[in-house]
Design a protein around this motif. Structure first.
Motif, PDB file in Angstrom:
ATOM      1  N   ILE A 212      -6.981   8.619   7.180  1.00 14.36           N
ATOM      2  CA  ILE A 212      -6.446   7.394   7.686  1.00 14.36           C
ATOM      3  C   ILE A 212      -7.378   6.918   9.029  1.00 14.36           C
ATOM      4  N   THR A 213      -7.440   5.640   9.257  1.00 14.76           N
ATOM      5  CA  THR A 213      -8.086   5.467  10.244  1.00 14.76           C
ATOM      6  C   THR A 213      -7.211   5.060  11.553  1.00 14.76           C
TER       7      THR A 213
ATOM      8  N   HIS B  84      -4.161   4.802  -1.476  1.00  9.36           N
ATOM      9  CA  HIS B  84      -4.860   5.431  -0.364  1.00  9.36           C
ATOM     10  C   HIS B  84      -4.464   6.751  -0.311  1.00  9.36           C
TER      11      HIS B  84
ATOM     12  N   LYS C 256      -0.954   0.646  13.104  1.00  9.73           N
ATOM     13  CA  LYS C 256      -0.101  -0.413  12.315  1.00  9.73           C
ATOM     14  C   LYS C 256       1.220   0.277  11.779  1.00  9.73           C
ATOM     15  N   MET C 257       0.773   1.468  11.229  1.00  6.49           N
ATOM     16  CA  MET C 257       2.246   2.195  10.764  1.00  6.49           C
ATOM     17  C   MET C 257       3.129   2.597  11.904  1.00  6.49           C
TER      18      MET C 257
ATOM     19  N   ILE D 290       0.878  -1.180   0.003  1.00  3.89           N
ATOM     20  CA  ILE D 290       0.117   0.104  -0.074  1.00  3.89           C
ATOM     21  C   ILE D 290       1.120   1.435  -0.114  1.00  3.89           C
TER      22      ILE D 290
ATOM     23  N   TYR E  80       0.463   5.411   1.026  1.00  6.84           N
ATOM     24  CA  TYR E  80      -0.588   6.286   1.437  1.00  6.84           C
ATOM     25  C   TYR E  80       0.096   7.773   0.894  1.00  6.84           C
TER      26      TYR E  80
ATOM     27  N   GLU F  92      -5.173   1.834  10.929  1.00  8.37           N
ATOM     28  CA  GLU F  92      -3.934   2.072  10.113  1.00  8.37           C
ATOM     29  C   GLU F  92      -2.882   2.806  10.593  1.00  8.37           C
TER      30      GLU F  92
END
Length: 116
Positions: free
Chosen positions: A36-37, A29, A43-44, A3, A5, A40
């Motif tokens: 961004i949630t 994205h 996770k980053m 992915i 961003y 997310e």
């Protein structure tokens, strides 16, 4: 799936995306159109080690809000990134569960190596 961003209105992001191998299957994205949630960003953070690593101190809001003269915590970095897309250092690539943050030449070389 890998992915990226990014910000569709950012010239640098568009230039980087054009330079990516066409055969690589990325999920794109756009952080302005699809914020961004919490999951997310968490996770980053897990991949990068900190929210500060994801935070852009080049953002105009960083200066206009005078954040450079404040002592920010990890919770502050997370809050600001979730509040406004401009605080995420862009682009952010997640490739094979490794994260690459920002548009420095060295970072982009690492991204290209990871795509081979």
């Amino acid at each position: 799936m890998d992915i990226i961003y990014y910000l569709a209105s950012c010239d640098t992001c568009r230039k980087i995306i054009k330079s990516l191998p066409k055969e690589h299957d990325f999920k794109f994205h756009d952080i302005k159109q699809d914020p961004i949630t919490v999951a997310e960003i968490e996770k980053m953070r897990e991949l990068s080690g900190s929210y500060e690593a994801l935070f852009s101190k080049k953002a105009q809001l960083y200066k206009s809000m005078d954040l450079k003269n404040k002592s920010l915590t990890e919770d502050d970095y997370k809050k600001y990134i979730l509040e406004h897309y401009t605080f995420l250092s862009r682009p952010v690539f997640i490739i094979k569960d490794k994260i690459y943050i920002g548009n420095t030449q060295q970072n982009m070389l690492q991204v290209m190596k990871a795509l081979v």
